[in-house]
Scaffold this motif. Structure first.
Motif, PDB file in Angstrom:
ATOM      1  N   LYS A  16      88.842  -7.139  34.084  1.00  0.00           N
ATOM      2  CA  LYS A  16      88.628  -7.644  35.451  1.00  0.00           C
ATOM      3  C   LYS A  16      87.595  -8.767  35.479  1.00  0.00           C
ATOM      4  CE  LYS A  16      90.035  -3.386  37.707  1.00  0.00           C
ATOM      5  NZ  LYS A  16      89.640  -2.198  38.472  1.00  0.00           N
ATOM      6  N   GLU A  17      86.539  -8.616  34.670  1.00  0.00           N
ATOM      7  CA  GLU A  17      85.513  -9.661  34.605  1.00  0.00           C
ATOM      8  C   GLU A  17      86.124 -10.924  33.988  1.00  0.00           C
ATOM      9  OE1 GLU A  17      82.518  -9.329  35.945  1.00  0.00           O
ATOM     10  OE2 GLU A  17      82.614  -7.178  36.345  1.00  0.00           O
ATOM     11  N   GLN A  18      86.967 -10.720  32.980  1.00  0.00           N
ATOM     12  CA  GLN A  18      87.614 -11.880  32.351  1.00  0.00           C
ATOM     13  C   GLN A  18      88.607 -12.531  33.302  1.00  0.00           C
ATOM     14  OE1 GLN A  18      88.902  -9.771  28.848  1.00  0.00           O
ATOM     15  NE2 GLN A  18      87.273 -10.656  27.605  1.00  0.00           N
ATOM     16  N   TYR A  19      89.273 -11.714  34.093  1.00  0.00           N
ATOM     17  CA  TYR A  19      90.173 -12.278  35.103  1.00  0.00           C
ATOM     18  C   TYR A  19      89.363 -13.079  36.136  1.00  0.00           C
ATOM     19  CZ  TYR A  19      93.285 -12.917  39.013  1.00  0.00           C
ATOM     20  OH  TYR A  19      93.997 -13.504  40.031  1.00  0.00           O
ATOM     21  N   ALA A  20      88.214 -12.540  36.529  1.00  0.00           N
ATOM     22  CA  ALA A  20      87.351 -13.249  37.490  1.00  0.00           C
ATOM     23  C   ALA A  20      86.952 -14.611  36.907  1.00  0.00           C
ATOM     24  CB  ALA A  20      86.116 -12.407  37.812  1.00  0.00           C
ATOM     25  N   ALA A  21      86.633 -14.625  35.617  1.00  0.00           N
ATOM     26  CA  ALA A  21      86.270 -15.890  34.948  1.00  0.00           C
ATOM     27  C   ALA A  21      87.436 -16.875  35.019  1.00  0.00           C
ATOM     28  CB  ALA A  21      85.892 -15.624  33.490  1.00  0.00           C
ATOM     29  N   GLN A  22      88.617 -16.362  34.776  1.00  0.00           N
ATOM     30  CA  GLN A  22      89.825 -17.189  34.801  1.00  0.00           C
ATOM     31  C   GLN A  22      90.095 -17.709  36.227  1.00  0.00           C
ATOM     32  OE1 GLN A  22      91.075 -17.932  32.031  1.00  0.00           O
ATOM     33  NE2 GLN A  22      93.301 -17.824  31.953  1.00  0.00           N
ATOM     34  N   TYR A  23      89.889 -16.840  37.176  1.00  0.00           N
ATOM     35  CA  TYR A  23      90.103 -17.172  38.593  1.00  0.00           C
ATOM     36  C   TYR A  23      89.122 -18.285  39.022  1.00  0.00           C
ATOM     37  CZ  TYR A  23      91.499 -15.831  43.423  1.00  0.00           C
ATOM     38  OH  TYR A  23      91.993 -15.798  44.704  1.00  0.00           O
ATOM     39  N   GLU A  49      79.429 -16.947  33.966  1.00  0.00           N
ATOM     40  CA  GLU A  49      78.699 -15.702  34.263  1.00  0.00           C
ATOM     41  C   GLU A  49      79.607 -14.492  34.137  1.00  0.00           C
ATOM     42  OE1 GLU A  49      76.419 -15.375  37.792  1.00  0.00           O
ATOM     43  OE2 GLU A  49      74.873 -16.738  37.047  1.00  0.00           O
ATOM     44  N   GLU A  50      80.835 -14.657  34.590  1.00  0.00           N
ATOM     45  CA  GLU A  50      81.776 -13.530  34.514  1.00  0.00           C
ATOM     46  C   GLU A  50      82.073 -13.168  33.057  1.00  0.00           C
ATOM     47  OE1 GLU A  50      82.120 -11.874  37.014  1.00  0.00           O
ATOM     48  OE2 GLU A  50      81.896 -13.232  38.705  1.00  0.00           O
ATOM     49  N   LEU A  51      82.172 -14.172  32.211  1.00  0.00           N
ATOM     50  CA  LEU A  51      82.406 -13.891  30.787  1.00  0.00           C
ATOM     51  C   LEU A  51      81.210 -13.165  30.182  1.00  0.00           C
ATOM     52  CD1 LEU A  51      84.172 -17.138  29.505  1.00  0.00           C
ATOM     53  CD2 LEU A  51      85.201 -14.909  30.009  1.00  0.00           C
ATOM     54  N   MET A  52      80.022 -13.518  30.676  1.00  0.00           N
ATOM     55  CA  MET A  52      78.813 -12.841  30.217  1.00  0.00           C
ATOM     56  C   MET A  52      78.833 -11.361  30.654  1.00  0.00           C
ATOM     57  SD  MET A  52      74.965 -14.040  31.109  1.00  0.00           S
ATOM     58  CE  MET A  52      75.008 -13.283  32.729  1.00  0.00           C
ATOM     59  N   HIS A  53      79.341 -11.110  31.853  1.00  0.00           N
ATOM     60  CA  HIS A  53      79.457  -9.721  32.320  1.00  0.00           C
ATOM     61  C   HIS A  53      80.385  -8.929  31.392  1.00  0.00           C
ATOM     62  CE1 HIS A  53      78.539 -11.177  36.711  1.00  0.00           C
ATOM     63  NE2 HIS A  53      77.482 -11.233  35.919  1.00  0.00           N
ATOM     64  N   ASP A  55      81.002  -9.562  28.311  1.00  0.00           N
ATOM     65  CA  ASP A  55      80.282  -9.398  27.043  1.00  0.00           C
ATOM     66  C   ASP A  55      79.313  -8.229  27.083  1.00  0.00           C
ATOM     67  OD1 ASP A  55      81.375 -11.320  25.509  1.00  0.00           O
ATOM     68  OD2 ASP A  55      79.588 -12.586  25.375  1.00  0.00           O
ATOM     69  N   LYS A  56      78.599  -8.106  28.189  1.00  0.00           N
ATOM     70  CA  LYS A  56      77.644  -7.001  28.324  1.00  0.00           C
ATOM     71  C   LYS A  56      78.368  -5.665  28.216  1.00  0.00           C
ATOM     72  CE  LYS A  56      74.237  -9.089  31.489  1.00  0.00           C
ATOM     73  NZ  LYS A  56      72.848  -8.816  31.106  1.00  0.00           N
ATOM     74  N   MET A  57      79.517  -5.578  28.858  1.00  0.00           N
ATOM     75  CA  MET A  57      80.280  -4.324  28.827  1.00  0.00           C
ATOM     76  C   MET A  57      80.858  -4.057  27.438  1.00  0.00           C
ATOM     77  SD  MET A  57      82.080  -4.509  32.510  1.00  0.00           S
ATOM     78  CE  MET A  57      81.064  -4.366  33.985  1.00  0.00           C
ATOM     79  N   PHE A  58      81.294  -5.113  26.807  1.00  0.00           N
ATOM     80  CA  PHE A  58      81.819  -5.031  25.443  1.00  0.00           C
ATOM     81  C   PHE A  58      80.742  -4.439  24.523  1.00  0.00           C
ATOM     82  CE2 PHE A  58      82.649  -6.781  21.254  1.00  0.00           C
ATOM     83  CZ  PHE A  58      84.032  -6.914  21.154  1.00  0.00           C
ATOM     84  N   ASN A  59      79.539  -4.969  24.615  1.00  0.00           N
ATOM     85  CA  ASN A  59      78.438  -4.480  23.776  1.00  0.00           C
ATOM     86  C   ASN A  59      78.086  -3.032  24.080  1.00  0.00           C
ATOM     87  OD1 ASN A  59      78.216  -6.906  22.501  1.00  0.00           O
ATOM     88  ND2 ASN A  59      76.454  -7.628  23.686  1.00  0.00           N
TER      89      ASN A  59
END
Ligand SMILES: [Fe+2]
Ligand SMILES: [Fe+2]
Length: 169
Positions: A16-23, A49-53, A55-59
């Motif tokens: 969803k965060e990655q989709y937000a980045a794409q959007y 910023e969305e991609l960073m979000h 990333d945080k979840m990924f970590n």
């Protein structure tokens, strides 16, 4: 340490965060095409910023031993009816993301997964900020409506935004 259910919810949230980045990137492109480079810049920073979000979840998922499974990112809209509509869609989208994060917190709480509850606290606060700034921009773009010199100034203002990378963890 993390249940499959919460890991699944976090994996979905990464998408969803990655989709937000794409959007947001799509919104950025729409403004670039109209030579409103300042507003375009704003949405490009928002996208990062969305991609960073994500990333945080990924970590976090990795830290707690959850299986990370990348999801499919769907194609965002690329045409918008007006400047105002873009900002309204951005606000609407942030509200959807907030609800989604609240849902993970609710589930984590029910399971007694306090590590995830604690981790998501940052995101809860972030969403308050995101909604507040998106809402303010809706108000501002409505003020600008039909006034080219106001739009020029608004574009200049949003052109000031700079992406500041957070320490990712
Ligand atoms: Fe986000
Ligand atoms: Fe956001």
């Amino acid at each position: 340490m993390i249940s499959e259910k919460i890991a699944q919810l976090l994996n979905d949230q990464i998408t969803k965060e990655q989709y937000a980045a794409q959007y947001y990137l799509s919104m950025s492109a729409w403004f670039f095409a109209q030579d409103l480079d300042g507003i375009a810049n704003y949405f490009r920073v928002q996208s990062k910023e969305e991609l960073m979000h994500a990333d945080k979840m990924f970590n976090y998922l990795n830290d707690v031993g959850g299986e990370i499974i990348m999801g499919e990112i769907s194609k965002p809209p690329h045409q918008f009816a007006s400047h105002t509509e873009v900002f309204e869609k951005a606000l609407e989208h942030e509200k959807t993301v907030t609800r989604s994060i609240f849902n993970i917190v609710k589930n984590a709480n029910e399971e007694g997964d306090f590590a995830t509850v604690s981790f998501l606290q940052w995101f809860i606060n972030e969403q308050v900020e995101e909604e507040a700034s998106a809402s303010q921009l809706v108000t501002k773009i409505k003020m600008v409506h039909g006034n080219p010199s106001a739009l020029y100034l608004f574009d200049q203002e949003l052109g000031q935004r700079v992406f500041v990378a957070d320490p990712v963890k």
